[in-house]
Design a protein around this motif. Structure first.
Motif, PDB file in Angstrom:
ATOM      1  N   CYS B  23       0.808  -1.215   0.000  1.00 22.44           N
ATOM      2  CA  CYS B  23       0.000   0.000   0.000  1.00 22.44           C
ATOM      3  C   CYS B  23       0.842   1.266   0.000  1.00 22.44           C
ATOM      4  O   CYS B  23       0.303   2.351   0.002  1.00 22.44           O
ATOM      5  CB  CYS B  23      -0.906   0.032   1.222  1.00 22.44           C
ATOM      6  N   GLN B  25       2.375   4.354  -1.121  1.00 26.76           N
ATOM      7  CA  GLN B  25       2.096   5.095  -2.337  1.00 26.76           C
ATOM      8  C   GLN B  25       3.354   5.591  -3.032  1.00 26.76           C
ATOM      9  O   GLN B  25       3.372   5.774  -4.231  1.00 26.76           O
ATOM     10  CB  GLN B  25       1.191   6.295  -2.019  1.00 26.76           C
ATOM     11  N   MET B  27       6.112   4.069  -3.289  1.00 25.59           N
ATOM     12  CA  MET B  27       7.021   2.989  -3.674  1.00 25.59           C
ATOM     13  C   MET B  27       7.454   3.131  -5.123  1.00 25.59           C
ATOM     14  O   MET B  27       8.399   2.506  -5.568  1.00 25.59           O
ATOM     15  CB  MET B  27       6.317   1.653  -3.533  1.00 25.59           C
ATOM     16  N   HIS B  28       6.720   3.989  -5.833  1.00 27.77           N
ATOM     17  CA  HIS B  28       6.899   4.036  -7.284  1.00 27.77           C
ATOM     18  C   HIS B  28       8.139   4.815  -7.702  1.00 27.77           C
ATOM     19  O   HIS B  28       8.370   4.999  -8.867  1.00 27.77           O
ATOM     20  CB  HIS B  28       5.677   4.651  -7.939  1.00 27.77           C
ATOM     21  N   ASN B  29       8.866   5.341  -6.747  1.00 33.62           N
ATOM     22  CA  ASN B  29      10.068   6.074  -7.130  1.00 33.62           C
ATOM     23  C   ASN B  29      11.213   5.096  -7.329  1.00 33.62           C
ATOM     24  O   ASN B  29      11.813   4.609  -6.381  1.00 33.62           O
ATOM     25  CB  ASN B  29      10.421   7.113  -6.072  1.00 33.62           C
ATOM     26  N   GLN B  30      11.461   4.814  -8.592  1.00 35.49           N
ATOM     27  CA  GLN B  30      12.499   3.852  -8.913  1.00 35.49           C
ATOM     28  C   GLN B  30      13.865   4.537  -8.891  1.00 35.49           C
ATOM     29  O   GLN B  30      13.947   5.738  -9.116  1.00 35.49           O
ATOM     30  CB  GLN B  30      12.228   3.259 -10.301  1.00 35.49           C
ATOM     31  N   LYS B  32      16.105   5.670 -10.663  1.00 33.92           N
ATOM     32  CA  LYS B  32      16.533   6.076 -11.998  1.00 33.92           C
ATOM     33  C   LYS B  32      16.289   7.568 -12.109  1.00 33.92           C
ATOM     34  O   LYS B  32      15.566   8.146 -11.287  1.00 33.92           O
ATOM     35  CB  LYS B  32      15.745   5.326 -13.067  1.00 33.92           C
ATOM     36  N   VAL B  34      14.556  10.673 -13.683  1.00 33.39           N
ATOM     37  CA  VAL B  34      13.502  11.218 -14.531  1.00 33.39           C
ATOM     38  C   VAL B  34      13.815  12.710 -14.620  1.00 33.39           C
ATOM     39  O   VAL B  34      14.643  13.203 -13.853  1.00 33.39           O
ATOM     40  CB  VAL B  34      12.101  10.968 -13.929  1.00 33.39           C
ATOM     41  N   PRO B  35      13.190  13.450 -15.568  1.00 32.90           N
ATOM     42  CA  PRO B  35      13.548  14.859 -15.704  1.00 32.90           C
ATOM     43  C   PRO B  35      13.545  15.602 -14.370  1.00 32.90           C
ATOM     44  O   PRO B  35      12.595  15.493 -13.597  1.00 32.90           O
ATOM     45  CB  PRO B  35      12.467  15.397 -16.629  1.00 32.90           C
ATOM     46  N   TYR B  36      14.615  16.314 -14.122  1.00 33.09           N
ATOM     47  CA  TYR B  36      14.758  17.200 -12.950  1.00 33.09           C
ATOM     48  C   TYR B  36      14.921  16.457 -11.638  1.00 33.09           C
ATOM     49  O   TYR B  36      14.909  17.084 -10.596  1.00 33.09           O
ATOM     50  CB  TYR B  36      13.580  18.181 -12.836  1.00 33.09           C
ATOM     51  N   ARG B  37      15.051  15.151 -11.667  1.00 31.97           N
ATOM     52  CA  ARG B  37      15.303  14.471 -10.396  1.00 31.97           C
ATOM     53  C   ARG B  37      16.736  14.781  -9.964  1.00 31.97           C
ATOM     54  O   ARG B  37      17.632  14.823 -10.773  1.00 31.97           O
ATOM     55  CB  ARG B  37      15.107  12.961 -10.555  1.00 31.97           C
ATOM     56  N   LEU B  46      22.586  18.011  -9.748  1.00 34.19           N
ATOM     57  CA  LEU B  46      21.721  17.886 -10.932  1.00 34.19           C
ATOM     58  C   LEU B  46      21.976  16.548 -11.611  1.00 34.19           C
ATOM     59  O   LEU B  46      23.121  16.145 -11.782  1.00 34.19           O
ATOM     60  CB  LEU B  46      22.018  19.012 -11.936  1.00 34.19           C
ATOM     61  N   GLN B 155      13.086  29.935 -24.209  1.00 30.79           N
ATOM     62  CA  GLN B 155      11.653  29.644 -24.227  1.00 30.79           C
ATOM     63  C   GLN B 155      11.081  29.499 -25.631  1.00 30.79           C
ATOM     64  O   GLN B 155      10.050  28.868 -25.817  1.00 30.79           O
ATOM     65  CB  GLN B 155      10.893  30.744 -23.482  1.00 30.79           C
TER      66      GLN B 155
END
Lengths: 231, 243
Positions: B23, B25, B27-30, B32, B34-37, B46, B155
């Motif tokens: 349960c 929520q 847990m989905h941060n793997q 790896k 992703v942009p801006y992590r 960075l 931009q």
């Protein structure tokens, strides 16, 4: 020898039914809990380094979503603006505001502002903004009235049942592409028809069904397939 | 007997724990990027690396120098690097409304909302000083900024900058346009400025003169920058654009 009184028969029967009832209630409660904002964070504003107000910038000043979220039409990620974008205006407006000090500090030092992600999908969902934008899914179809949010929160639960609600029947939500960024868009009604390619629509389903063909949406079987979103 | 009960209890508790562990929520941060992590590996935190100086990224060779600089030698050119079609004009209008109108306003008179909120007066494209500039100059200013105006290089993509330059020209033509400039079959679609009203029924010219017709937080509801349906109050001479 009779240990228990006769009345215990009734109690034991009631207990059996009671147990089933309690289990059912517990199941229901746990499902509701799972969908509640306590778990999904829906409609809960997160703390941010600066209290950025979408309401003020979008509704008050009329700035388009894409002024800051520049990559939304072409990339999977909408793009969080670099500090430079804030400073486009705030180099001259509210230059002394204490609230904006983190922004100025970031600009001086080159150190990124660390915003707390609000709409956070699980990493194993390969969500792509651009495809949704280009197929006629409006910003506020998923993000709801961002132009009325003084502090940002996610409106939807972001749970899979919520994604599938649209993927199973996209015609319920699609709008003409030129209305995607219109935060006050309303679905067609008899009072307010929407004209696309010379045809007037008074009802969402007929408009949506035509847009599904016009924008070449893939079949429901395709867009509800596991590997469309999970790879 | 009590031992069996104990065993059962343990089993139940373990399975409940196993189920409940699903349960979580977040847990989905793997592990790896992703942009801006952010990254703990690199010193600046960075995960996305900055481009090294004196290197050229794939697809950024910019062989067509004029398209990317707006200059011929050191002089700003006055031609477009690609043909200006209806599609380019519409793109230019959309991009102008997104990135330029906050200061320069939808009609290009330099009285956009941000200027009204205290930013330094933006250029009025209809002033002789600015109207006489080359399109290469507009391109250069969008790319590098000018005076109080910041640069928009990050931009707006180069082709879009040209499209905006073309749209600025269209705004200028439109400002001085006469009904005779409009193709005869399109004249019926145009209204005289003085006859137009805003959504709330306020005469357009009065609304413009008073700097909008609402409170500080009011917006032209129901209109998007790209919306073709409601008449755009700021563009009464639409249709006189050079196509």
């Amino acid at each position: 020898m009779q240990i228990f009184h006769r009345s215990t028969n009734t109690i034991s029967r009631a207990t059996i039914f009671g147990a089933i009832f309690i289990v059912a209630v517990l199941l229901w409660a746990s499902i509701q809990f799972q969908r509640s904002p306590y778990v999904t964070y829906a409609e809960v504003a997160r703390p941010q380094p600066a209290p950025f107000s979408h309401q003020h910038h979008v509704a008050g000043l009329g700035i388009d979503c894409r002024y800051c979220h520049t990559s939304i039409e072409t990339s999977s990620f909408a793009g969080i603006p670099p500090t430079k974008t804030c400073m486009n205006c705030h180099s001259q407006i509210w230059t002394g505001a204490p609230m904006l000090e983190p922004v100025r500090e970031s600009f001086r030092t080159g150190k990124s502002l660390v915003w707390n992600r609000v709409n956070d999908l699980p990493d194993f969902v390969y969500f792509n903004h651009s495809i949704h934008i280009n197929k006629g899914v409006g910003c506020n179809t998923c993000h709801e009235p961002v132009d009325r949010m003084p502090l940002m929160y996610n409106f939807a639960s972001l749970q899979m049942e919520w994604c599938l609600d649209c993927h199973r029947a996209p015609e319920k939500y699609l709008r003409p592409r030129d209305q995607v960024f219109n935060m006050r868009y309303e679905q067609p009604s008899s009072g307010k028809p929407i004209v696309v390619d010379g045809k007037s629509y008074t009802e969402q389903l007929s408009l949506g069904t035509d847009l599904v063909h016009k924008y070449n949406l893939r079949s429901v079987a395709d867009i509800t397939s596991c590997s469309t979103c999970h790879r | 007997m009590s031992r069996r009960l104990y065993l059962r209890g343990t089993l139940l508790a373990t399975s409940a724990l196993l189920i409940l562990s699903g349960c979580r929520q977040d847990m989905h941060n793997q592990p790896k990027y992703v942009p801006y992590r952010s990254s703990e590996f690199f010193q600046d935190g960075l995960s996305e690396r900055q481009q090294l100086v004196h290197t050229v990224a794939r697809g950024e060779l910019h062989e067509d120098a004029y398209l990317y600089t707006g200059k011929i030698g050191i002089k700003e050119g006055d031609r477009f690097p690609f043909p200006i079609t209806q599609a380019v004009m519409e793109r230019g209008r959309e991009r102008y409304d997104i990135y330029c109108s906050p200061c320069h306003s939808r009609v290009g008179d330099g009285n956009g909302m941000i200027v009204k909120r205290g930013y330094r007066q933006a250029a009025n494209f209809h002033d002789q000083k600015y109207a006489s500039q080359t399109v290469g100059h507009y391109y250069d200013v969008i790319s590098h900024g000018s005076g109080a105006m910041p640069d928009y290089g990050a931009q707006i993509d180069p082709p879009d900058r040209w499209a905006i330059a073309a749209y600025i020209r269209a705004l200028q033509y439109a400002r001085n346009g006469a009904m005779s400039d409009v193709p005869a079959d399109q004249r019926g679609q145009l209204k005289d400025q003085s006859e137009m009203t805003t959504k709330d029924g306020v005469p357009l010219l009065r609304a413009i003169a008073s700097g909008g017709n609402g409170g500080p937080e009011s917006v032209p509801v129901g209109t998007s920058p790209t919306s073709p349906h409601p008449p755009q109050p700021g563009e009464p001479q639409e249709g006189t654009q050079k196509k």
